[in-house]
Design a protein around this motif. Structure first.
Motif, PDB file in Angstrom:
ATOM      1  N   VAL A  83       4.737  -2.803   2.835  1.00 37.26           N
ATOM      2  CA  VAL A  83       4.426  -4.199   2.543  1.00 37.26           C
ATOM      3  C   VAL A  83       3.405  -4.696   3.563  1.00 37.26           C
ATOM      4  CG1 VAL A  83       5.351  -6.525   2.321  1.00 37.26           C
ATOM      5  CG2 VAL A  83       6.740  -4.564   1.611  1.00 37.26           C
ATOM      6  N   ARG A  84       2.305  -5.230   3.054  1.00 33.41           N
ATOM      7  CA  ARG A  84       1.242  -5.731   3.931  1.00 33.41           C
ATOM      8  C   ARG A  84       1.294  -7.244   4.078  1.00 33.41           C
ATOM      9  NH1 ARG A  84      -0.141  -1.342   6.755  1.00 33.41           N
ATOM     10  NH2 ARG A  84      -0.890   0.355   5.446  1.00 33.41           N
ATOM     11  N   ARG A  85       1.563  -7.912   2.980  1.00 34.28           N
ATOM     12  CA  ARG A  85       1.556  -9.378   2.994  1.00 34.28           C
ATOM     13  C   ARG A  85       2.405  -9.894   1.848  1.00 34.28           C
ATOM     14  NH1 ARG A  85      -1.603 -12.547   5.958  1.00 34.28           N
ATOM     15  NH2 ARG A  85      -1.736 -14.758   5.421  1.00 34.28           N
ATOM     16  N   VAL A  86       3.042 -11.038   2.053  1.00 36.08           N
ATOM     17  CA  VAL A  86       3.846 -11.634   0.992  1.00 36.08           C
ATOM     18  C   VAL A  86       3.375 -13.058   0.729  1.00 36.08           C
ATOM     19  CG1 VAL A  86       5.915 -10.240   1.362  1.00 36.08           C
ATOM     20  CG2 VAL A  86       5.630 -12.372   2.636  1.00 36.08           C
ATOM     21  N   ARG A  87       3.649 -13.519  -0.492  1.00 32.90           N
ATOM     22  CA  ARG A  87       3.348 -14.888  -0.908  1.00 32.90           C
ATOM     23  C   ARG A  87       4.550 -15.434  -1.664  1.00 32.90           C
ATOM     24  NH1 ARG A  87      -0.822 -11.610  -1.761  1.00 32.90           N
ATOM     25  NH2 ARG A  87      -0.029 -10.992  -3.798  1.00 32.90           N
ATOM     26  N   LEU A  88       4.646 -16.757  -1.710  1.00 32.49           N
ATOM     27  CA  LEU A  88       5.654 -17.403  -2.536  1.00 32.49           C
ATOM     28  C   LEU A  88       5.014 -17.910  -3.813  1.00 32.49           C
ATOM     29  CD1 LEU A  88       7.715 -19.543   0.025  1.00 32.49           C
ATOM     30  CD2 LEU A  88       8.366 -17.360  -1.007  1.00 32.49           C
ATOM     31  N   LEU A  89       5.758 -17.825  -4.892  1.00 36.66           N
ATOM     32  CA  LEU A  89       5.351 -18.390  -6.172  1.00 36.66           C
ATOM     33  C   LEU A  89       6.396 -19.405  -6.604  1.00 36.66           C
ATOM     34  CD1 LEU A  89       4.230 -15.109  -7.983  1.00 36.66           C
ATOM     35  CD2 LEU A  89       2.777 -16.750  -6.775  1.00 36.66           C
ATOM     36  N   PRO A  90       6.020 -20.658  -6.871  1.00 33.81           N
ATOM     37  CA  PRO A  90       4.673 -21.203  -6.738  1.00 33.81           C
ATOM     38  C   PRO A  90       4.179 -21.182  -5.290  1.00 33.81           C
ATOM     39  CG  PRO A  90       6.252 -22.980  -7.018  1.00 33.81           C
ATOM     40  CD  PRO A  90       7.018 -21.708  -7.243  1.00 33.81           C
ATOM     41  N   ASP A  91       2.853 -21.219  -5.095  1.00 37.51           N
ATOM     42  CA  ASP A  91       2.299 -21.022  -3.758  1.00 37.51           C
ATOM     43  C   ASP A  91       2.360 -22.262  -2.876  1.00 37.51           C
ATOM     44  OD1 ASP A  91       0.380 -22.540  -4.954  1.00 37.51           O
ATOM     45  OD2 ASP A  91      -1.247 -21.094  -4.774  1.00 37.51           O
TER      46      ASP A  91
ATOM     47  N   SER B  16       0.843  -1.192   0.000  1.00 38.22           N
ATOM     48  CA  SER B  16       0.000   0.000   0.000  1.00 38.22           C
ATOM     49  C   SER B  16       0.880   1.245   0.000  1.00 38.22           C
ATOM     50  CB  SER B  16      -0.916   0.004   1.228  1.00 38.22           C
ATOM     51  OG  SER B  16      -0.150   0.071   2.417  1.00 38.22           O
ATOM     52  N   GLY B  17       0.261   2.386  -0.249  1.00 38.52           N
ATOM     53  CA  GLY B  17       1.007   3.638  -0.241  1.00 38.52           C
ATOM     54  C   GLY B  17       1.611   4.014  -1.564  1.00 38.52           C
ATOM     55  N   LEU B  18       1.326   3.230  -2.600  1.00 37.40           N
ATOM     56  CA  LEU B  18       1.851   3.534  -3.929  1.00 37.40           C
ATOM     57  C   LEU B  18       0.815   4.253  -4.800  1.00 37.40           C
ATOM     58  CD1 LEU B  18       3.701   0.165  -4.685  1.00 37.40           C
ATOM     59  CD2 LEU B  18       4.681   2.291  -3.818  1.00 37.40           C
ATOM     60  N   GLU B  19      -0.421   4.295  -4.326  1.00 36.16           N
ATOM     61  CA  GLU B  19      -1.495   4.969  -5.048  1.00 36.16           C
ATOM     62  C   GLU B  19      -1.941   6.196  -4.257  1.00 36.16           C
ATOM     63  OE1 GLU B  19      -2.169   3.813  -7.929  1.00 36.16           O
ATOM     64  OE2 GLU B  19      -1.384   1.760  -7.853  1.00 36.16           O
ATOM     65  N   SER B  20      -2.677   7.052  -4.893  1.00 38.51           N
ATOM     66  CA  SER B  20      -3.166   8.250  -4.201  1.00 38.51           C
ATOM     67  C   SER B  20      -4.104   7.881  -3.053  1.00 38.51           C
ATOM     68  CB  SER B  20      -3.880   9.180  -5.188  1.00 38.51           C
ATOM     69  OG  SER B  20      -4.952   8.503  -5.837  1.00 38.51           O
ATOM     70  N   ASP B  21      -4.824   6.771  -3.210  1.00 36.71           N
ATOM     71  CA  ASP B  21      -5.691   6.277  -2.147  1.00 36.71           C
ATOM     72  C   ASP B  21      -4.895   5.266  -1.320  1.00 36.71           C
ATOM     73  OD1 ASP B  21      -7.567   5.096  -0.509  1.00 36.71           O
ATOM     74  OD2 ASP B  21      -9.117   4.946  -2.061  1.00 36.71           O
ATOM     75  N   PRO B  22      -4.581   5.588  -0.056  1.00 36.93           N
ATOM     76  CA  PRO B  22      -3.754   4.686   0.760  1.00 36.93           C
ATOM     77  C   PRO B  22      -4.407   3.351   1.050  1.00 36.93           C
ATOM     78  CG  PRO B  22      -4.683   6.436   2.109  1.00 36.93           C
ATOM     79  CD  PRO B  22      -4.985   6.782   0.685  1.00 36.93           C
ATOM     80  N   ARG B  23      -5.719   3.228   0.780  1.00 32.53           N
ATOM     81  CA  ARG B  23      -6.401   1.962   1.037  1.00 32.53           C
ATOM     82  C   ARG B  23      -6.174   0.955  -0.081  1.00 32.53           C
ATOM     83  NH1 ARG B  23     -12.263   4.435   1.614  1.00 32.53           N
ATOM     84  NH2 ARG B  23     -11.410   5.457  -0.263  1.00 32.53           N
ATOM     85  N   ILE B  24      -5.675   1.426  -1.210  1.00 29.62           N
ATOM     86  CA  ILE B  24      -5.471   0.561  -2.363  1.00 29.62           C
ATOM     87  C   ILE B  24      -4.073  -0.068  -2.294  1.00 29.62           C
ATOM     88  CG2 ILE B  24      -5.274   0.466  -4.879  1.00 29.62           C
ATOM     89  CD1 ILE B  24      -7.279   2.755  -5.004  1.00 29.62           C
ATOM     90  N   SER B  25      -4.019  -1.370  -2.512  1.00 31.83           N
ATOM     91  CA  SER B  25      -2.736  -2.092  -2.534  1.00 31.83           C
ATOM     92  C   SER B  25      -2.368  -2.466  -3.962  1.00 31.83           C
ATOM     93  CB  SER B  25      -2.809  -3.365  -1.686  1.00 31.83           C
ATOM     94  OG  SER B  25      -2.933  -3.049  -0.318  1.00 31.83           O
ATOM     95  N   ARG B  26      -1.092  -2.465  -4.215  1.00 29.52           N
ATOM     96  CA  ARG B  26      -0.601  -2.896  -5.518  1.00 29.52           C
ATOM     97  C   ARG B  26       0.215  -4.169  -5.328  1.00 29.52           C
ATOM     98  NH1 ARG B  26       3.264   1.051  -8.882  1.00 29.52           N
ATOM     99  NH2 ARG B  26       1.476   2.460  -8.581  1.00 29.52           N
ATOM    100  N   CYS B  27       0.135  -5.076  -6.298  1.00 26.13           N
ATOM    101  CA  CYS B  27       0.897  -6.327  -6.241  1.00 26.13           C
ATOM    102  C   CYS B  27       2.292  -6.092  -6.809  1.00 26.13           C
ATOM    103  CB  CYS B  27       0.172  -7.413  -7.018  1.00 26.13           C
ATOM    104  SG  CYS B  27       0.996  -9.009  -6.969  1.00 26.13           S
TER     105      CYS B  27
END
Length: 327
Positions: free
Chosen positions: A177-185, A152-163
């Motif tokens: 950073v709010r949450r992370v994942r591994l690929l493959p999951d 979050s914090g990359l858009e004008s709206d702080p509630r929006i998250s970007r991957c």
């Protein structure tokens, strides 16, 4: 404590510090290393050769090879000097501006042996044998992984998250950073790492880059299950300070909350923090409550090198030794 079987989980400089500390406690130390790095030499090698990134594996080998306790095991003289020289050579990066510029010697050796033997674990074991290193280094998974984060914090709206995808991108993002994942999951765990965890007397996770070196270890389902089955004493070592990019503004308590949010079933016996990072009072009480979510007891001690945000290996070793002996 020379017969103590220790497993240290992590990656990068944080794992290097832990391994240096654990070598004061035992010769039988196994490093289990994250394999999601996509920057620098490691990123170039995984892109060009389709190998698991060798950089953090190389650093773990160098830590076991060059730890003061490891060098002290060798008598003064040519043998010790040669060991120290090879540890330095393993970490040495080529200069210049050509294709080799920036590649550490150890990365090339590890990638070459992996290609020759067809197995990164066999390559790591061969280097352990050739350089007469006590202990073992194993990858967390036998396939190269990617890290994906909600930021979050990359858009004008702080509630929006970007991957955001990629270890380097996650580590350097100006957002939160709010949450992370591994690929493959559902990545395949390294069987030898699972066996090492099962046989361990002591398991240590952290310190290190929280989202890219620590949390990934509880995102491999088979490894998380192995940690749950393990009867070892389990210790979580929290970072001395927030890390720019990944955890700016994080309190010690926040580090614990985000780890718990990624793996609520993860349990440890002890949470270890540096006294300078958590003042006495209400903040420490809140931290005790956060540690209790892991079923853990909080331990606060002087763990840093004076004047630096770096763990002192001997101080860390002494505290963890006391925790193990007092169980």
């Amino acid at each position: 404590m020379g017969a103590l079987k220790i497993v240290a989980l992590g990656g990068g400089h944080g794992l290097y510090a832990t391994l240096t500390a654990m070598r004061y406690l035992s010769r039988d130390v196994t490093a289990v290393v994250t394999v999601a790095d996509d920057g620098g030499s490691s990123g170039r090698m995984r892109a060009e050769l389709d190998v698991i990134p060798p950089g953090d594996l190389r650093m773990a080998l160098a830590a076991l090879m060059s730890a003061p306790a490891a060098l002290a095991d060798r008598a003064e003289g040519p043998d010790r000097d040669r060991r120290a020289l090879w540890a330095d050579a393993f970490q040495h990066r080529f200069g210049g501006r050509g294709a080799l510029a920036g590649h550490p010697v150890g990365n090339l050796l590890l990638a070459g042996l992996s290609e020759l033997l067809g197995d990164p674990v066999a390559a790591l074991d061969e280097l352990i044998e050739v350089f007469d290193v006590d202990g073992r280094v194993l990858p967390m998974s036998l396939v190269p992984l990617d890290i994906e984060a909600d930021v979050s914090g990359l858009e004008s709206d702080p509630r929006i998250s970007r991957c955001i995808r990629g270890q380097v991108a996650v580590a350097t993002t100006p957002g939160k950073v709010r949450r992370v994942r591994l690929l493959p999951d559902d990545p395949p765990a390294c069987a030898e790492a699972i066996d090492a965890i099962g046989a361990a007397d002591l398991v240590v996770l952290g310190p290190g880059s929280w989202f890219s070196s620590v949390i990934p270890h509880v995102l491999v389902p088979e490894q998380l299950s192995a940690l749950g089955r393990s009867t070892a004493t389990k210790v979580l070592v929290v970072n001395l300070a927030p890390e720019p990019g990944e955890t700016p503004g994080f309190s010690v308590e926040r580090h614990l909350h985000v780890l718990h949010a990624h793996a609520a079933a993860f349990r440890v016996d002890h949470v270890v923090v540096d006294s300078a990072s958590v003042p006495a009072g209400r903040e420490r009480e809140y931290l005790e409550q956060a540690a209790a979510k892991f079923g853990a007891t909080l331990h606060v001690g002087d763990l840093a090198v004076a004047g630096r945000h770096v763990h002192d290996p001997e101080k860390l070793a002494h505290l963890i030794r006391d925790l193990y002996e007092d169980k």
